[in-house]
Design an enzyme around this catalytic site. Structure first.
Site, short mmCIF file in Angstrom:
data_model
loop_
_atom_site.label_atom_id
_atom_site.label_comp_id
_atom_site.label_asym_id
_atom_site.label_seq_id
_atom_site.Cartn_x
_atom_site.Cartn_y
_atom_site.Cartn_z
N THR A 9 0.82 -1.22 0.00
CA THR A 9 0.00 0.00 0.00
C THR A 9 0.85 1.27 0.00
OG1 THR A 9 -0.07 -0.17 2.39
CG2 THR A 9 -1.97 -1.06 1.21
N VAL A 12 6.45 2.93 -2.81
CA VAL A 12 7.28 2.02 -3.62
C VAL A 12 6.51 0.73 -3.90
CG1 VAL A 12 9.43 0.69 -3.68
CG2 VAL A 12 9.44 3.01 -2.78
N CYS A 126 18.19 4.55 -3.79
CA CYS A 126 17.81 5.14 -5.08
C CYS A 126 18.92 6.00 -5.70
CB CYS A 126 16.54 5.96 -4.93
SG CYS A 126 16.51 7.00 -3.46
N GLN A 153 17.43 15.70 -4.71
CA GLN A 153 16.53 14.56 -4.56
C GLN A 153 15.07 14.94 -4.36
OE1 GLN A 153 20.06 12.06 -2.36
NE2 GLN A 153 17.99 11.35 -2.03
N GLY A 157 10.98 10.36 -2.53
CA GLY A 157 11.88 9.43 -1.85
C GLY A 157 11.63 9.37 -0.34
N LYS A 205 25.42 6.37 2.42
CA LYS A 205 24.96 5.25 1.59
C LYS A 205 25.59 5.36 0.21
CE LYS A 205 20.38 5.13 3.69
NZ LYS A 205 18.99 5.58 3.51
N HIS A 234 15.28 11.92 -9.12
CA HIS A 234 16.49 12.46 -8.48
C HIS A 234 17.48 12.90 -9.56
CE1 HIS A 234 14.98 11.03 -4.79
NE2 HIS A 234 15.82 10.04 -4.52
P1 A2P Z 1 0.28 0.53 5.70
O1 A2P Z 1 -0.22 1.20 4.45
O2 A2P Z 1 -0.70 -0.46 6.23
O3 A2P Z 1 0.78 1.48 6.74
P2 A2P Z 1 5.44 4.37 2.70
O4 A2P Z 1 6.93 4.26 2.82
O5 A2P Z 1 5.00 4.91 1.37
O6 A2P Z 1 4.81 5.10 3.84
O7 A2P Z 1 4.88 2.83 2.77
C1 A2P Z 1 5.22 1.92 3.77
C2 A2P Z 1 4.57 0.58 3.49
O8 A2P Z 1 4.99 -0.35 4.47
C3 A2P Z 1 3.05 0.60 3.58
O9 A2P Z 1 2.51 -0.36 2.68
C4 A2P Z 1 2.80 0.17 5.04
O10 A2P Z 1 1.52 -0.39 5.26
C5 A2P Z 1 3.86 -0.91 5.16
N1 A2P Z 1 4.20 -1.18 6.54
C6 A2P Z 1 4.63 -0.31 7.48
N2 A2P Z 1 4.86 -0.94 8.65
C7 A2P Z 1 4.57 -2.25 8.45
C8 A2P Z 1 4.60 -3.41 9.26
N3 A2P Z 1 4.99 -3.37 10.54
N4 A2P Z 1 4.22 -4.59 8.70
C9 A2P Z 1 3.83 -4.64 7.41
N5 A2P Z 1 3.79 -3.58 6.58
C10 A2P Z 1 4.15 -2.39 7.09
#
Ligand code: A2P
Length: 332
Positions: A9, A12, A126, A153, A157, A205, A234
């Site tokens: 969700t 990335v 990246c 950047q 990101g 990095k 970037h």
């Molecule tokens: P969720 O949408 O339920 O919070 P971004 O970097 O764009 O914020 O996305 C982070 C992604 O990692 C999202 O899909 C988020 O889900 C997921 N995520 C964050 N913490 C966890 C976790 N503890 N277990 C599984 N997925 C996670």
């Protein structure tokens, strides 16, 4: 191939789903995974709805490959759990990149380091991916002596929160801040956290990952990473001193012949790489090639790529495709 997308969700994760669709990766079962708050929600893949599942449920389904993009802590905790059931984790976070037992891969450069025994494969940062793709053929030809890189950047990101911050600022609204200052109409010489040596994590990095991918710990590299109010893509200003001399014609030819790179270098027609045009593309764009006459064997160039595509999702999916073609038919 049962493929899990962990963080499906997120920014990335969503891009990974798009790239898997576009590249028509053969998937018998797609397993979208996110945090507890998203479990049960539907995401769309190839025009069909798929329910988001929890980490535990995804592990019980024993996917062949899990593409992780859910942050470093999640990755540190959960990647080994997937590995235990035989899943190959391709991880987009920084959690495993500098572990000497974990391959750090840009497929066009060093896919050959991946073995069947590797259960966690790291996707580089990246800004490193686009840098090494342009440096690699030049390193082979002339030997890199020293690299000075300054990045410009994109806010994407940083994630959804940063995109929202800039939108709020542009619409005159107040809201949650991803950065300590306004980002619209501004440049922040501050990407990721500061370290004791005065550099940011992002800058280090670039130094450490470049050396690991190019398999040469002797390359001198120094970086300044700057966040700019650009939505996607970037850019990098790169000054490179080689061990041996070069000609611009030869450098252009080498870059032109490199898989995944597009040369955009014609000042007569104002042709040079820009984030606006790199956006949504899988290639890395390079231009503004010119001799730095203030030093020996030294070149200036400008490198641009979509940080969510080649800088993250595309590179991860390419690693998965490489793994499938090399080991996909081997009985585990
Ligand atoms: P969720 O949408 O339920 O919070 P971004 O970097 O764009 O914020 O996305 C982070 C992604 O990692 C999202 O899909 C988020 O889900 C997921 N995520 C964050 N913490 C966890 C976790 N503890 N277990 C599984 N997925 C996670």
């Amino acid at each position: 191939m049962k493929i899990a997308v962990v963080g499906a969700t997120g920014m990335v994760g969503r891009e990974i789903l798009k790239v898997l669709e576009e590249r028509q990766v053969e998937i018998s079962e797609l397993i979208p995974v996110a945090s507890e708050r998203s479990v049960g929600k539907a995401i769309e893949f190839n025009g069909k709805p798929f329910k988001v599942v929890s980490m535990e449920d995804a592990i019980a389904m024993k996917p062949n490959i899990a593409l992780f993009s859910a942050g470093g802590d999640t990755s540190k905790k959960w990647a080994p759990e997937f590995a235990k059931v035989g899943t190959v984790v391709i991880d987009n976070s920084s959690a495993w990149r500098m572990d000497e037992n974990i391959p750090l891969v840009v497929p066009e450069i060093n896919a050959d380091v991946i073995t069947l025994e590797d259960k966690i494969i790291a996707n580089p940062n990246c800004s490193t991916i686009q840098l090494v793709l342009a440096l690699s053929p030049l390193h082979t030809a002339y030997g890199l002596n020293r690299v000075v890189v300054s990045t410009y950047q994109s806010i994407s990101g940083t994630g959804v929160k940063a995109v929202r911050q800039m939108e709020n600022e542009r619409n005159g609204k107040t809201g949650e801040m991803a950065y300590p200052y306004a980002i619209d109409q501004n440049c922040l010489p501050h990407c990721d956290a500061f370290l004791e040596n005065g550099y940011t994590k992002e800058e280090m990095k670039l130094v450490n990952e470049t050396r690991k991918i190019l398999r040469d710990g002797t390359i001198g590299i120094t970086a300044t990473a700057v966040r700019v109010p650009v939505k996607g893509g970037h850019s990098e200003s790169v000054n490179v001193r080689f061990n041996e001399d070069y000609t611009l014609t030869e450098v252009r030819q080498l870059l032109h012949n490199t898989e995944g790179l597009v040369l955009q270098d014609n000042t007569d027609t104002n042709t040079y790489p820009m984030p606006l045009y790199a956006h949504g593309k899988d290639e890395v764009f390079v231009g503004r090639l010119r001799r730095d006459d203030s030093d020996v064997n030294t070149l200036n160039m400008w490198i641009v790529a979509d940080n969510l595509r080649k800088g993250a999702a595309t590179n991860a999916v390419q690693i998965a495709q490489y793994w499938i073609s090399k080991f996909g038919s081997v009985k585990q």
